[in-house]
Design a protein around this motif. Structure first.
Motif, PDB file in Angstrom:
ATOM      1  N   ILE A  62       0.839  -1.206   0.000  1.00  0.00           N
ATOM      2  CA  ILE A  62       0.000   0.000   0.000  1.00  0.00           C
ATOM      3  C   ILE A  62       0.869   1.249   0.000  1.00  0.00           C
ATOM      4  O   ILE A  62       0.643   2.184  -0.785  1.00  0.00           O
ATOM      5  CB  ILE A  62      -0.965  -0.026   1.196  1.00  0.00           C
ATOM      6  N   ALA A  63       1.878   1.266   0.868  1.00  0.00           N
ATOM      7  CA  ALA A  63       2.768   2.428   0.940  1.00  0.00           C
ATOM      8  C   ALA A  63       3.533   2.625  -0.368  1.00  0.00           C
ATOM      9  O   ALA A  63       3.703   3.760  -0.839  1.00  0.00           O
ATOM     10  CB  ALA A  63       3.738   2.270   2.105  1.00  0.00           C
ATOM     11  N   ALA A  64       3.987   1.530  -0.973  1.00  0.00           N
ATOM     12  CA  ALA A  64       4.714   1.625  -2.240  1.00  0.00           C
ATOM     13  C   ALA A  64       3.816   2.149  -3.357  1.00  0.00           C
ATOM     14  O   ALA A  64       4.259   2.936  -4.201  1.00  0.00           O
ATOM     15  CB  ALA A  64       5.292   0.265  -2.619  1.00  0.00           C
ATOM     16  N   THR A  65       2.558   1.743  -3.356  1.00  0.00           N
ATOM     17  CA  THR A  65       1.626   2.234  -4.371  1.00  0.00           C
ATOM     18  C   THR A  65       1.386   3.738  -4.204  1.00  0.00           C
ATOM     19  O   THR A  65       1.400   4.488  -5.189  1.00  0.00           O
ATOM     20  CB  THR A  65       0.290   1.470  -4.295  1.00  0.00           C
ATOM     21  N   ILE A  66       1.189   4.176  -2.973  1.00  0.00           N
ATOM     22  CA  ILE A  66       0.956   5.604  -2.723  1.00  0.00           C
ATOM     23  C   ILE A  66       2.184   6.417  -3.099  1.00  0.00           C
ATOM     24  O   ILE A  66       2.091   7.418  -3.828  1.00  0.00           O
ATOM     25  CB  ILE A  66       0.566   5.831  -1.251  1.00  0.00           C
ATOM     26  N   ALA A  67       3.361   6.002  -2.616  1.00  0.00           N
ATOM     27  CA  ALA A  67       4.595   6.736  -2.916  1.00  0.00           C
ATOM     28  C   ALA A  67       4.894   6.713  -4.410  1.00  0.00           C
ATOM     29  O   ALA A  67       5.261   7.743  -4.992  1.00  0.00           O
ATOM     30  CB  ALA A  67       5.757   6.139  -2.131  1.00  0.00           C
ATOM     31  N   GLY A  68       4.731   5.556  -5.040  1.00  0.00           N
ATOM     32  CA  GLY A  68       4.981   5.448  -6.472  1.00  0.00           C
ATOM     33  C   GLY A  68       4.052   6.320  -7.293  1.00  0.00           C
ATOM     34  O   GLY A  68       4.470   6.954  -8.260  1.00  0.00           O
ATOM     35  N   THR A  69       2.789   6.373  -6.899  1.00  0.00           N
ATOM     36  CA  THR A  69       1.820   7.205  -7.613  1.00  0.00           C
ATOM     37  C   THR A  69       2.189   8.678  -7.515  1.00  0.00           C
ATOM     38  O   THR A  69       2.183   9.396  -8.519  1.00  0.00           O
ATOM     39  CB  THR A  69       0.405   6.967  -7.046  1.00  0.00           C
ATOM     40  N   ILE A  70       2.520   9.110  -6.323  1.00  0.00           N
ATOM     41  CA  ILE A  70       2.890  10.513  -6.133  1.00  0.00           C
ATOM     42  C   ILE A  70       4.140  10.852  -6.930  1.00  0.00           C
ATOM     43  O   ILE A  70       4.171  11.838  -7.682  1.00  0.00           O
ATOM     44  CB  ILE A  70       3.085  10.818  -4.634  1.00  0.00           C
ATOM     45  N   LEU A  71       5.183  10.034  -6.792  1.00  0.00           N
ATOM     46  CA  LEU A  71       6.440  10.319  -7.487  1.00  0.00           C
ATOM     47  C   LEU A  71       6.293  10.251  -9.002  1.00  0.00           C
ATOM     48  O   LEU A  71       6.800  11.116  -9.726  1.00  0.00           O
ATOM     49  CB  LEU A  71       7.525   9.345  -7.019  1.00  0.00           C
ATOM     50  N   PHE A  72       5.583   9.239  -9.495  1.00  0.00           N
ATOM     51  CA  PHE A  72       5.419   9.104 -10.942  1.00  0.00           C
ATOM     52  C   PHE A  72       4.642  10.287 -11.513  1.00  0.00           C
ATOM     53  O   PHE A  72       4.991  10.809 -12.581  1.00  0.00           O
ATOM     54  CB  PHE A  72       4.728   7.784 -11.287  1.00  0.00           C
ATOM     55  N   ASN A  73       3.604  10.728 -10.818  1.00  0.00           N
ATOM     56  CA  ASN A  73       2.834  11.872 -11.304  1.00  0.00           C
ATOM     57  C   ASN A  73       3.648  13.157 -11.260  1.00  0.00           C
ATOM     58  O   ASN A  73       3.519  14.009 -12.150  1.00  0.00           O
ATOM     59  CB  ASN A  73       1.536  12.015 -10.514  1.00  0.00           C
ATOM     60  N   ILE A  74       4.505  13.315 -10.252  1.00  0.00           N
ATOM     61  CA  ILE A  74       5.379  14.494 -10.199  1.00  0.00           C
ATOM     62  C   ILE A  74       6.364  14.463 -11.362  1.00  0.00           C
ATOM     63  O   ILE A  74       6.529  15.461 -12.073  1.00  0.00           O
ATOM     64  CB  ILE A  74       6.110  14.570  -8.849  1.00  0.00           C
ATOM     65  N   PHE A  75       7.031  13.322 -11.564  1.00  0.00           N
ATOM     66  CA  PHE A  75       7.989  13.209 -12.662  1.00  0.00           C
ATOM     67  C   PHE A  75       7.321  13.390 -14.014  1.00  0.00           C
ATOM     68  O   PHE A  75       7.877  14.029 -14.905  1.00  0.00           O
ATOM     69  CB  PHE A  75       8.732  11.875 -12.604  1.00  0.00           C
ATOM     70  N   PHE A  76       6.125  12.860 -14.173  1.00  0.00           N
ATOM     71  CA  PHE A  76       5.407  13.010 -15.430  1.00  0.00           C
ATOM     72  C   PHE A  76       5.067  14.477 -15.680  1.00  0.00           C
ATOM     73  O   PHE A  76       5.214  14.971 -16.802  1.00  0.00           O
ATOM     74  CB  PHE A  76       4.126  12.168 -15.419  1.00  0.00           C
ATOM     75  N   ALA A  77       4.627  15.179 -14.643  1.00  0.00           N
ATOM     76  CA  ALA A  77       4.279  16.595 -14.791  1.00  0.00           C
ATOM     77  C   ALA A  77       5.507  17.422 -15.141  1.00  0.00           C
ATOM     78  O   ALA A  77       5.435  18.329 -15.982  1.00  0.00           O
ATOM     79  CB  ALA A  77       3.634  17.117 -13.512  1.00  0.00           C
ATOM     80  N   VAL A  78       6.640  17.126 -14.528  1.00  0.00           N
ATOM     81  CA  VAL A  78       7.873  17.855 -14.827  1.00  0.00           C
ATOM     82  C   VAL A  78       8.339  17.554 -16.246  1.00  0.00           C
ATOM     83  O   VAL A  78       8.728  18.456 -16.993  1.00  0.00           O
ATOM     84  CB  VAL A  78       8.968  17.505 -13.790  1.00  0.00           C
ATOM     85  N   ALA A  79       8.288  16.276 -16.644  1.00  0.00           N
ATOM     86  CA  ALA A  79       8.770  15.878 -17.964  1.00  0.00           C
ATOM     87  C   ALA A  79       7.899  16.407 -19.093  1.00  0.00           C
ATOM     88  O   ALA A  79       8.409  16.770 -20.151  1.00  0.00           O
ATOM     89  CB  ALA A  79       8.859  14.356 -18.053  1.00  0.00           C
ATOM     90  N   THR A  80       6.586  16.461 -18.893  1.00  0.00           N
ATOM     91  CA  THR A  80       5.689  16.866 -19.964  1.00  0.00           C
ATOM     92  C   THR A  80       5.245  18.321 -19.858  1.00  0.00           C
ATOM     93  O   THR A  80       4.677  18.857 -20.803  1.00  0.00           O
ATOM     94  CB  THR A  80       4.426  15.988 -19.993  1.00  0.00           C
ATOM     95  N   GLY A  81       5.454  18.936 -18.719  1.00  0.00           N
ATOM     96  CA  GLY A  81       5.017  20.305 -18.523  1.00  0.00           C
ATOM     97  C   GLY A  81       3.529  20.434 -18.280  1.00  0.00           C
ATOM     98  O   GLY A  81       2.978  21.540 -18.321  1.00  0.00           O
ATOM     99  N   GLN A  82       2.868  19.337 -18.027  1.00  0.00           N
ATOM    100  CA  GLN A  82       1.436  19.361 -17.750  1.00  0.00           C
ATOM    101  C   GLN A  82       1.215  20.034 -16.398  1.00  0.00           C
ATOM    102  O   GLN A  82       1.782  19.639 -15.395  1.00  0.00           O
ATOM    103  CB  GLN A  82       0.878  17.942 -17.743  1.00  0.00           C
ATOM    104  N   GLN A  83       0.376  21.051 -16.395  1.00  0.00           N
ATOM    105  CA  GLN A  83       0.180  21.832 -15.186  1.00  0.00           C
ATOM    106  C   GLN A  83      -0.615  21.098 -14.121  1.00  0.00           C
ATOM    107  O   GLN A  83      -0.192  20.982 -12.996  1.00  0.00           O
ATOM    108  CB  GLN A  83      -0.528  23.154 -15.525  1.00  0.00           C
TER     109      GLN A  83
END
Length: 149
Positions: A56-77
């Protein structure tokens, strides 16, 4: 890639990682003789008790980190959190896969116990049935979003 797609991908990766960890841990514990004594089920349960919150903790942390990295990489606001009927339908499909996997795993575990297999075998069948259902749910949702219907 939608917000739901990203979350599903993270969930698939975490599920596969946890399944790999549990399988390797079970093999290691079996080789070390951890399941030889009368408390084999207790040893197995202690391992599973730690895997569930870790997953559960890995899913939550992974979701947060992946969405942050995706937003930075794509510039999606800002991702869209709007849930429409299609999203609800895909969730229902995924829920059916979880229920089917868990149900099949539970019944198979009970049948194994009825056929005089050890409690450890029955519990492993139930655990992996539920894990397969969770992975199947993620795969069904991901495929549904990819297809669009």
């Amino acid at each position: 890639m939608t917000f739901q797609d990203r979350n599903t991908i993270v969930s698939i990766v975490v599920n596969l990682t946890m399944l790999t960890y549990v399988i390797s841990r079970l093999i290691t514990m079996q080789a070390a003789g951890a399941f030889d004594g009368p408390d084999a089920v207790n040893v197995w349960a202690r391992m599973v008790v730690w895997v569930i919150p870790l997953s559960i903790a890995a899913t939550i942390a992974g979701t947060i980190l992946f969405n942050i990295f995706f937003a930075v990489a794509t510039g999606q606001q800002k991702p869209s959190f709007v849930v429409d009927e299609r999203d609800k339908h895909f969730e229902r499909r995924g829920s059916f896969a979880v229920i089917a996997g868990a149900g099949i795993g539970f019944v198979s575990g009970i049948v194994a116990l009825a056929m005089d297999y050890s409690a450890l075998v029955g519990l492993n069948i139930m655990y992996f049935g539920m894990a397969a259902g969770a992975l199947g749910s993620d795969l069904v949702r991901f495929a549904s979003y990819r297809r669009g219907y």
